[in-house]
Design a protein around this motif. Sequence first.
Motif, mmCIF file in Angstrom:
data_model
loop_
_atom_site.group_PDB
_atom_site.id
_atom_site.type_symbol
_atom_site.label_atom_id
_atom_site.label_comp_id
_atom_site.label_asym_id
_atom_site.label_seq_id
_atom_site.Cartn_x
_atom_site.Cartn_y
_atom_site.Cartn_z
ATOM 1 N N VAL A 50 -0.469 -0.799 6.665
ATOM 2 C CA VAL A 50 -1.039 0.064 5.527
ATOM 3 C C VAL A 50 -0.921 1.343 6.055
ATOM 4 O O VAL A 50 -0.713 2.247 5.326
ATOM 5 N N SER A 67 -7.462 -2.829 0.830
ATOM 6 C CA SER A 67 -7.189 -4.406 1.215
ATOM 7 C C SER A 67 -7.926 -4.889 2.467
ATOM 8 O O SER A 67 -8.101 -4.093 3.128
ATOM 9 N N ARG A 111 -3.556 -5.385 -7.821
ATOM 10 C CA ARG A 111 -4.944 -5.306 -7.462
ATOM 11 C C ARG A 111 -5.652 -6.522 -7.425
ATOM 12 O O ARG A 111 -5.472 -7.214 -8.388
ATOM 13 N N ASP A 150 5.559 4.776 -5.724
ATOM 14 C CA ASP A 150 4.466 4.996 -6.778
ATOM 15 C C ASP A 150 3.992 3.635 -7.232
ATOM 16 O O ASP A 150 2.938 3.234 -7.908
ATOM 17 N N GLU A 208 1.511 0.790 -6.772
ATOM 18 C CA GLU A 208 -0.028 0.521 -6.360
ATOM 19 C C GLU A 208 -0.440 -0.934 -5.947
ATOM 20 O O GLU A 208 -0.484 -1.584 -6.895
ATOM 21 N N LEU A 209 -0.487 -0.981 -4.723
ATOM 22 C CA LEU A 209 -1.069 -2.174 -4.165
ATOM 23 C C LEU A 209 -2.379 -1.937 -3.357
ATOM 24 O O LEU A 209 -2.537 -0.852 -2.484
ATOM 25 N N ASP A 210 -3.275 -2.759 -3.941
ATOM 26 C CA ASP A 210 -4.817 -2.104 -3.492
ATOM 27 C C ASP A 210 -5.800 -3.146 -3.702
ATOM 28 O O ASP A 210 -5.723 -4.128 -4.571
ATOM 29 N N TRP A 270 4.858 -10.234 0.634
ATOM 30 C CA TRP A 270 5.385 -9.170 -0.134
ATOM 31 C C TRP A 270 6.681 -9.040 0.551
ATOM 32 O O TRP A 270 6.805 -8.487 1.592
ATOM 33 N N GLN A 278 2.983 2.300 5.369
ATOM 34 C CA GLN A 278 3.664 2.281 3.896
ATOM 35 C C GLN A 278 2.676 2.998 3.033
ATOM 36 O O GLN A 278 3.220 3.284 1.788
ATOM 37 N N LYS A 298 0.009 1.658 1.261
ATOM 38 C CA LYS A 298 -0.417 0.739 0.475
ATOM 39 C C LYS A 298 -1.672 0.080 1.136
ATOM 40 O O LYS A 298 -1.751 -0.036 2.245
ATOM 41 N N ASP A 299 -2.347 -0.757 0.076
ATOM 42 C CA ASP A 299 -3.414 -1.555 0.467
ATOM 43 C C ASP A 299 -4.621 -1.111 1.343
ATOM 44 O O ASP A 299 -4.887 -1.660 2.186
ATOM 45 N N LYS A 300 -4.729 0.355 0.929
ATOM 46 C CA LYS A 300 -5.593 0.995 1.439
ATOM 47 C C LYS A 300 -7.165 0.392 1.554
ATOM 48 O O LYS A 300 -8.005 0.643 2.604
#
Length: 671
Positions: free
Chosen positions: A582, A591, A525, A548, A550-552, A537, A585, A587-589
Amino acid sequence: MGTWWLTLLLVGVGCAKELYVDCDDGIDTNTGLSTGSAWKTLGRVSLGTGIAPGDSVLFLRGCQWRGQLVPVSGNASAGAVTYAAYGDESRAKPLFMGSVDRGDTALWRRDDPTNAPHVWTTGWMGEAGDNVLANPSFTTDTDGWSFYAETEMESSSSRDTAVFSSSPASLLVYVGHHGSSTSSVQLFTTGLSIIAAQSYLFSFKAKSDHTGAQVADISLMKATSPWSSYASSHSASVFNLTSTWTTYSVTYTSSVTATDGRLTFSLGGPAMPAGTTLHFDDMFFGEVADTRFNQDVGNIIFNDADSVGVKKKKLADVTKTGDFFFDEDAHSVQLYCEPGNPASVFDSVELALNKHIISEGGKSYVTYDGLQLKYTAAHGIGGGSTHHITARHLDISYIGGSYLGGYGDGQVRYGNGIEFWEAAHDNVVEYCRLDQVYDAALTNQGTSENTQYNLHYRYNIISNSEYCFEYWNRPEESVNHNIYFENNVCYMSGYGWGNAQRPDPSGRHMCFYTNSATTSELVLRNNIFYQAKEAAWHVFYPFEGLADVELDYNVYYQTDNDSTLIIVYDTEYTAGQFAQYVAAQGKDKHSQFGDPLFDNAGKQFNVDQDSPAVDAGTVIDALAGEPLVDYAGTSVPQGAGPDIGAYERSGAPVTAAALLALALPLCLVLL
């Protein structure tokens, strides 16, 4: 209270000592306890003697060293051993180099001027100097040589006037029982004076009428405990003896300057047949001009990194200027240089060796601060089973390029900036600059059952490397948790020197290879991911724990909206499909995709006031009670929230008063 009180506070506990290393005026036999009595070489530092937990080993700014640093571990009670800098802060950080200098025309020659006029060779052994051994042929006795054998070995040594190569005698060694260790039986000589970086030749004649007789090892070492190694060997030192007198030799390059050198024959071990008789004669030890390489050369750096060489697997492929081949048998390098002698064509020629600049396997409670690491064909910092390692304010560049033995078809090359291999925990990498790394700038990985946890990579700037962060661990019995990659800048992954030379070119900011280890609390993050050649990525199937991860709160940017941004297993998302990624997946909500608007891209990577990174991050944890600051030392946050990336947009650097307040609780007990 007086100035002594302030000094005591800044030192911390005040009980540990500072040791100094000066590449110009230091002497390895000094105490190291003052700038006027500094040590000189990395070899002396790596011996570890005189360094205790809590100590600081300080290297003079503006100096440079070649070779390898092996740190000493600290402990929880006394604290870490710190390797840092001293001297004029306007001078360059202390520089550790994993390369050898070949900028002298005398170090290059053409072996075949007629058929290969543009191929230049470096690496050969010249004439040896004087023999420093006083009794090389055992003229009247065995003076100068000592014998050791464990009692149960029933072994002995004596002068033999009946069997010899040179009149009048030889030295006979009888090995009654071999023992479980090669060191169970030893023949040795002491009192050798050696000079750091000097090459030495040791040669001898030997014979044995017993099949299987061998010399298991010949070491150049410290004469007394802890019997540390004093040199690296350029050639094999395991010799199988025959029934005829044969000359054997081994060459060394000394890592220290010392007067207590010892040459030790190891004659025990299971490979030695019981009841073996060996004869030795015509011993020689002296300086030699030896420019051969005892490790693979994985890269050649010209003109302070204006350009690099191109490594070839076969000499026949060396066909244009810059191509080179490492000859494992001759321990030499052949370089194609059409304009002429490489040392006259280029202002500088550095040959990077397959040896980590810092080798920290099994070490703990070590801090590296304010150093430069350049030009190695292996890892910048490497080693397994480490914990409580801190690497901060390091500049690491031009790393990797050697072949990785035992992998693939022999074409696999490697080299990471900082690698934590297996069983790593409580390690921190922060405020570092990593550039031009063949493989991953930062990584933790492993292949045998292990646990990795509490690893923090934060506020680093990474550019022109194949991977910014590489992550995986195996097998399924392994466990990874609490791994954090935060507030880093990843810039132009896949655009470095190694990409064009790889058999598998890619270019990924985050490279997640197949992972079977149980994985939790893997957090990425507050990072800026700017322009990757393949993808920002890439996750390879299968990856345990992917749901699990976490990318954000990251900022992604590709200059071409149609270029690939994310690859999850077999699904690809272009830069223009960021929203779809987003949604699909999860992820990155929080971002964003957009230009981070660097003020000075390629150099400092601070962002413009209109950047989407400003105030857009999330709060991360401070470590060990330290104030949270960015790459430049600015307090975080400065605005409504933390900035994304390695720099906080505005504000003053953290003050000395704040650092003093942090030190206060440690020092009150001393007042």
